[in-house]
Motif scaffolding. Structure first.
Motif: not given
Ligand SMILES: [Zn+2]
Length: 759
Positions: A205, A207, A210, A232-233, A235-236, A241, A245, A248
């Motif tokens: 997680e 902003n 990575n 990860y993509s 999940y986004k 959440d 989250t 972040r």
């Protein structure tokens, strides 16, 4: 030759097995493990103690679980703190959260490492063993082991066992936005669950980029990393959440989630018990926790933010493999160039012929089309055949894993059958179409889904195999199987990951991925003589497991059917109803719904939202009971300028768990609930629901609003308690053993609705 082919085939099967098996540790009883190491058995004991009863906010066991955690932290010699307060978050869910905190001093003044999990379970019926008892237990057992080593560490370690995660991430919200320690935090490790088994995925997680997170994570070197930029993509893209989250978004603090997602049917239900928590999974959480705690308690956490992005994926023996985003296009170009050169060479050598390599597109697109269509319509056909599965709101049935295996087998069978038809065409010619397609896929993901760019890695191995098949008449089968390994190790787990992660409606992900993986194995499969026999074997397995899945499609005590029942008292009309969300009610709730009206069109029944937008499916008249209606005090009602200011206080007159407040279509200028302002952003995007208060200790709800003075405001109160089955005024029999309360929806509830109008 035949013997080594068979042996190589066995090796290929073993690689598929290993691609799954190597993802996580195998649990072994370790109660007597040394004090300094993480013992799954000791963690399990915490899970057991935490999950004795449902402990959502406002439930009696909630406070007991908190006391247990505090006493366990104290027994390690730590000073504990609690932080209590209301928050309302972005979902309009108000609740009073009580966080548990402790802090272990480090030797330097740098940023602190925060260890995070939540202790509340999901209302109403979840025992919260996996979600997130497993996370709390991992932290308790891991910190105990860490402290018993008595080694100095640089960074402060903050332990935050948060509250009300299930309601709206309220505890995390309270900490990040109100606690003085929040500004000290440099990195968070968060332990979560969305099921009760399977490998735990590491999900970043952040902003920014990575880059540093991945570099540091690799240095910490956990033994079983399961992580990739594709997961990860995805999940986004999903609306799931976690507490992290909030860190972040509100605190610009980065971190790692460790969450397991398999056996999703247990999630948020009465099946989330310590018996059903997969021991391997808990051991997996521990295998992340210890090396990461040891590493990050000494790492420079002030230096974790970066703008670089890395592609990463896990691979047996290599653990986590990563490379910078800048390599995406050069790697693609290299693969494409190698392909072109091999084509030229193949033509020159006389191993490739235009007509034959064009023929190769027929079995490729044929099997992709058939398997794609089968996978696409799977869920529709399944729920038509077994309508009771519609009541499994998770979208993953108890026999779901059998279905995944079945349709992977069917896909393999279809591929084998097609490629048997084209057995006269040489393997080199047949390989051109799949490699071409994979390069197209790699090019597309490099533009549209960068996270999946590591797809190119197995393509390199297949290009090498392509070279071998062009060059050699009788290639070594072991060499070809070896060159299949990257594809198997990387892609085989995805066949399961898609339907497990996204629900059985995404079976198409499994069937298409099986096909795409199969064609990467063609260099070796081309050596097999009797592909038709293997196709029959695959079909046989499909049918055999089909029978098994059918036998296991019924509901029983081990596979209980979710069911729901509500008693609704409409105080406006002085009328009472029985109602349910079940599409296929069972005898237990049907007895109350005998004289049910058709699907209700009544507006008041439509507004109750749930995560899956489930609606009541039946409504029947019920005998009227003395249900105390909430008391409403108007504290202030005045006009200032063009605005009407209204303040009212709603007090429960019975034991309640939740109050939903809906409004008519009035532009609200500002709203405060128990002194917490609702954000302008939320007020703009909200529909009819204004706020949901998850009530603890029968607390009142104080509502302050301002709106244009000429508007007519209408508030509808839905006050609910989850005590229908235990309430002395009701004689609802116990739910049968072959059923559990349906999760996600208001259930086993007594609800009162009341309308307030302000002309
Ligand atoms: Zn959770």
């Amino acid at each position: 030759m035949k013997f080594s082919r068979s042996l190589a085939l066995l090796l290929l099967f073993f690689a598929v097995y290993w691609s799954y098996k190597s993802l996580m540790p195998t649990y072994e009883s370790d109660y007597d493990a040394p004090d300094s190491s993480f013992a799954t058995d000791r963690a399990l004991e915490h899970v057991q103690n935490i999950s004795k009863a449902p402990h959502g906010v406002g439930f009696p066991a909630h406070e007991q679980v908190r006391s247990y955690i505090i006493s366990e932290l104290k027994s390690m010699g730590l000073e504990t703190f609690t932080q209590e307060g209301y928050t309302c978050g972005d979902w309009g869910n108000l609740s009073k959260a009580t966080n548990v905190l402790a802090r272990i001093k480090g030797t330097s003044e740098g940023k602190a490492l925060l260890l995070l999990s939540h202790y509340d379970s999901s209302p109403h019926s979840s025992y919260g063993a996996s979600d997130a008892g497993s996370g709390v237990a991992t932290i308790l057992e891991g910190v105990r082991a860490f402290l018993s080593n008595n080694e100095a560490h640089k960074n402060d370690i903050i332990i935050l066992i948060s509250d009300a995660e299930e309601l709206g991430l309220n505890g995390a919200d309270l900490f990040v936005n109100n606690h003085p320690w929040a500004k000290d935090v440099g990195l968070v490790l968060n332990f979560e669950a969305r099921g009760s088994g399977g490998p735990s995925y590491m999900l970043i997680e952040t902003n920014r980029g990575n880059g540093n997170l991945i570099k540091e994570f690799t240095k910490a070197n956990p033994k079983y990393p399961v992580a990739n930029t594709l997961a990860y993509s995805i999940y986004k893209m999903l609306p799931n959440d976690t507490d992290l989250t909030i860190f972040r978004e509100d605190g610009d603090i980065e971190g790692f989630n460790f969450a397991f997602i398999d056996d999703h049917f247990d999630y948020h239900t009465a099946l989330d018990t310590h018996e059903r928590l997969d021991r391997n999974t808990l051991a997996h959480q521990g295998s992340y926790f210890m090396p990461l705690l040891e590493y990050f308690s000494n790492a420079d956490l002030g230096n974790i933010k970066s703008l670089d992005d890395y592609i990463y994926f896990n691979l047996p023996f290599f653990r986590l493999v990563s490379y910078p985003y800048e390599w995406i296009w050069p790697m693609f170009a290299l693969a494409a160039l190698a392909f072109v050169l091999l084509l030229i060479w193949g033509f020159k050598k006389g191993q490739l012929q235009v007509t034959d390599l064009l023929k190769g597109f027929i079995p490729l697109f044929g099997s992709l089309a058939i398997n794609g269509i089968v996978g696409y319509f799977f869920w529709k056909v399944l729920t038509w055949w077994y309508p009771q599965f519609n009541d499994m709101l998770h979208g993953f049935t108890y026999n779901g894993h059998t279905y995944i295996f079945m349709f992977a087998m069917l896909s393999v069978g279809v591929c084998l059958w097609f490629y048997h038809k084209y057995r006269k065409t040489s393997t080199a010619n047949l390989l051109v179409a799949p490699i071409f397609l994979w390069l197209v896929i790699c090019g597309l993901v490099a533009v549209y889904l960068k996270g999946a760019s590591f797809f190119v890695v197995p393509v390199f191995a297949v290009l090498a195999a392509f070279m071998v098949t062009i060059n050699q008449e009788k290639p070594n089968p072991f060499l070809l199987v070896f060159l299949c390994f990257p594809a198997l190790f990387i892609f085989a787990p995805f066949i399961k990951m898609f339907p497990v992660g996204l629900g059985l409606k995404m079976m198409v992900g499994a069937t298409v991925f099986t096909t795409l993986l199969f064609v990467l194995l063609l260099p070796f499969v081309g050596l097999l003589k009797n592909k038709d026999r293997f196709a029959y074997l695959a079909l046989f397995l499909f049918l055999a497991f089909g029978i098994s899945s059918h036998i296991n499609s019924s509901f029983n005590e081990e596979r209980p059917k979710p069911s729901s029942l509500l008693y609704v008292y409409d105080a406006d009309d002085d009328a009472a109803f029985w109602t349910t969300y079940d599409k296929k009610p069972i005898a237990w709730n049907s007895q109350f719904l005998k004289e049910s009206k058709e699907s209700p069109n009544d507006e008041s029944f439509k507004t109750l939202s749930s995560k899956y937008l489930t609606r009541f499916t039946a409504v029947a008249n019920a005998p009227k009971k003395e249900i105390a209606v909430p008391w409403v005090d108007i504290d202030l009602d005045t006009v200032i300028g063009n605005e009407r200011i209204l303040e009212l206080c709603i007090t429960p007159k019975r034991n309640v768990n939740r109050l939903d407040i809906y409004t008519n279509d009035v532009p609200l200028n500002s709203v405060k609930v128990n002194d917490i302002p609702l954000s302008d952003y939320y007020l703009k995007k909200r529909k009819k629901r204004l706020v949901t208060h998850y009530v603890s200790n029968n607390d009142f709800t104080e509502l302050g609003m301002s709106y244009p003075k000429d508007s007519v405001l209408e508030l509808v109160l839905y006050e609910a308690s989850n005590d229908l089955l235990t309430h002395p005024d009701f004689t609802v029999p116990r739910r049968p053993e072959n059923s559990i309360p349906m999760p996600y929806v208001l259930n086993d509830a007594i609800m009162v609705t009341k309308t307030l109008r302000f002309e």
